[in-house]
Write a protein that holds these residues in place. Structure first.
Motif, PDB file in Angstrom:
ATOM      1  N   UNK A  80       0.815  -1.211   0.000  1.00 27.35           N
ATOM      2  CA  UNK A  80       0.000   0.000   0.000  1.00 27.35           C
ATOM      3  C   UNK A  80       0.848   1.261   0.000  1.00 27.35           C
ATOM      4  N   UNK A  81       1.928   1.260   0.770  1.00 25.61           N
ATOM      5  CA  UNK A  81       2.821   2.421   0.822  1.00 25.61           C
ATOM      6  C   UNK A  81       3.477   2.670  -0.528  1.00 25.61           C
ATOM      7  N   UNK A  82       3.885   1.589  -1.202  1.00 23.07           N
ATOM      8  CA  UNK A  82       4.495   1.722  -2.531  1.00 23.07           C
ATOM      9  C   UNK A  82       3.494   2.323  -3.510  1.00 23.07           C
ATOM     10  N   UNK A  83       2.256   1.854  -3.441  1.00 28.35           N
ATOM     11  CA  UNK A  83       1.206   2.390  -4.311  1.00 28.35           C
ATOM     12  C   UNK A  83       0.977   3.877  -4.015  1.00 28.35           C
ATOM     13  N   UNK A  84       1.031   4.238  -2.742  1.00 29.38           N
ATOM     14  CA  UNK A  84       0.844   5.631  -2.319  1.00 29.38           C
ATOM     15  C   UNK A  84       1.964   6.521  -2.857  1.00 29.38           C
ATOM     16  N   UNK A  85       3.167   5.946  -2.943  1.00 26.13           N
ATOM     17  CA  UNK A  85       4.342   6.697  -3.399  1.00 26.13           C
ATOM     18  C   UNK A  85       4.577   6.539  -4.900  1.00 26.13           C
ATOM     19  N   UNK A  86       3.517   6.319  -5.647  1.00 22.99           N
ATOM     20  CA  UNK A  86       3.627   5.981  -7.062  1.00 22.99           C
ATOM     21  C   UNK A  86       4.259   7.090  -7.896  1.00 22.99           C
ATOM     22  N   UNK A  87       4.292   8.328  -7.361  1.00 28.46           N
ATOM     23  CA  UNK A  87       4.907   9.436  -8.099  1.00 28.46           C
ATOM     24  C   UNK A  87       6.427   9.318  -8.141  1.00 28.46           C
ATOM     25  N   UNK A  88       6.982   8.531  -7.223  1.00 32.63           N
ATOM     26  CA  UNK A  88       8.415   8.272  -7.262  1.00 32.63           C
ATOM     27  C   UNK A  88       8.680   7.156  -8.274  1.00 32.63           C
ATOM     28  N   UNK A  89       9.885   7.135  -8.850  1.00 36.11           N
ATOM     29  CA  UNK A  89      10.219   6.071  -9.787  1.00 36.11           C
ATOM     30  C   UNK A  89      10.322   4.739  -9.036  1.00 36.11           C
ATOM     31  N   UNK A  90      10.051   3.653  -9.746  1.00 42.45           N
ATOM     32  CA  UNK A  90      10.149   2.323  -9.148  1.00 42.45           C
ATOM     33  C   UNK A  90      11.561   2.063  -8.636  1.00 42.45           C
ATOM     34  N   UNK A  91      12.558   2.608  -9.345  1.00 36.79           N
ATOM     35  CA  UNK A  91      13.959   2.401  -8.959  1.00 36.79           C
ATOM     36  C   UNK A  91      14.268   3.074  -7.623  1.00 36.79           C
ATOM     37  N   UNK A  92      13.744   4.286  -7.439  1.00 37.28           N
ATOM     38  CA  UNK A  92      13.975   4.998  -6.178  1.00 37.28           C
ATOM     39  C   UNK A  92      13.267   4.290  -5.031  1.00 37.28           C
ATOM     40  N   UNK A  93      12.082   3.755  -5.287  1.00 40.11           N
ATOM     41  CA  UNK A  93      11.346   3.010  -4.265  1.00 40.11           C
ATOM     42  C   UNK A  93      12.103   1.748  -3.866  1.00 40.11           C
ATOM     43  N   UNK A  94      12.657   1.060  -4.849  1.00 42.56           N
ATOM     44  CA  UNK A  94      13.463  -0.138  -4.564  1.00 42.56           C
ATOM     45  C   UNK A  94      14.690   0.249  -3.744  1.00 42.56           C
ATOM     46  N   UNK A  95      15.298   1.382  -4.082  1.00 45.20           N
ATOM     47  CA  UNK A  95      16.476   1.861  -3.337  1.00 45.20           C
ATOM     48  C   UNK A  95      16.147   2.063  -1.861  1.00 45.20           C
ATOM     49  N   UNK A  96      15.085   2.806  -1.578  1.00 46.87           N
ATOM     50  CA  UNK A  96      14.729   3.096  -0.187  1.00 46.87           C
ATOM     51  C   UNK A  96      14.250   1.836   0.538  1.00 46.87           C
TER      52      UNK A  96
END
Length: 272
Positions: A13-29
């Motif tokens: 759910x948090x990843x979906x909420x942060x969808x404006x960030x790139x998938x790569x940046x989300x994977x990084x964090x």
């Protein structure tokens, strides 16, 4: 397992909420947050960080990171519940890879269960025109690569500590996600720092409780409970993001989960 599936559902759910960030940046964090915790654990317990089966550990790490990137990319095109359900096709691909790599055998009835699961996907796409083809390709690719992860972990066996395996995954995920995110980096603002940082913590909690569950109970008792993540994620998608699911989408989901659960029950009965 209940806490584990809830933690993973919250992370989805948090990843979906942060969808404006790139998938790569989300994977990084997501990877960095867990990496800090796993490194602290290994250093505190004085467990060798590099492990024993290093080539397999690197393979598992790369495959895990690629699968995670593809999963996060798919969330831009698919409802979060749908993406999670379809990612659970990974055991089917794992079984196929196990036949090729580990010389394991699949019974004819298991192929029937796998056919039921794939038929569920056809029902979802065939009767739901709103389901993104790009999203389906991404999530299928994620599930396929995750199948490689499962087989690699089986190959590693008990020769390396579970946290060492996770640590490799998170280290490679941090490196790969960080490098790929450079061209599309977006600096978090305000509470986005807190939410992004929590991805790794929630993911670590999910993995920790899942490991504990498998340690204190038999696989055939614990494995089916993993699918609670689907229910929790669908509920999060419906109530948090107001996602709607057609009757065909729900029927397809049920078929996918039913096929995979039947395979689990068959294997557990065969072992017992």
């Amino acid at each position: 397992m209940l806490f584990s599936t809830l933690a993973f559902a919250v992370m989805n759910g948090l990843v979906k909420y942060l969808i404006d960030f790139s998938a790569y940046e989300l994977v990084f964090f997501r990877s960095l947050g867990t990496l800090i915790l796993t490194m602290v654990f290994l250093l505190y317990k004085k467990i060798p960080i590099l492990g024993n089966k290093r080539s397999l550990l690197v393979t598992r790490g790369i495959a895990g990171a690629v699968s995670l990137i593809l999963f996060f990319l798919s969330l831009k095109y698919l409802p979060v519940g749908t993406a999670v359900v379809l990612r659970y096709l990974s055991p089917v691909f794992a079984a196929i890879f196990a036949v090729i790599w580990l010389k394991e055998k699949i019974r004819p009835i298991q192929w029937l269960f796998f056919l039921l699961a794939f038929s569920g996907v056809l029902v979802m796409k065939g009767f739901d025109n709103d389901l993104s083809l790009i999203g389906l390709v991404l999530i299928f690719s994620s599930a396929l690569v995750m199948g490689i992860v499962f087989v690699t972990i089986s190959k590693i066996g008990k020769q390396d500590h579970p946290i060492v395996i996770i640590n490799y995954f998170m280290a490679i995920g941090t490196l790969l996600g960080g490098v790929l995110a450079l061209n599309d980096w977006r600096t978090p603002q305000g509470n986005e720092w807190i939410i992004l940082s929590s991805l790794g913590v929630v993911g670590f909690v999910g993995q920790l409780f899942m490991t504990k569950a498998f340690q204190i109970a038999s696989t055939n008792q614990v494995a089916p409970l993993k699918y609670l993540e689907v229910i929790f994620t669908v509920l999060i998608g419906a109530f948090w993001f107001m996602e709607t699911y057609t009757i065909w989408a729900i029927l397809g989901m049920v078929m996918v989960i039913a096929g995979l659960l039947l395979n689990i029950f068959y294997k557990s009965r065969k072992v017992s």
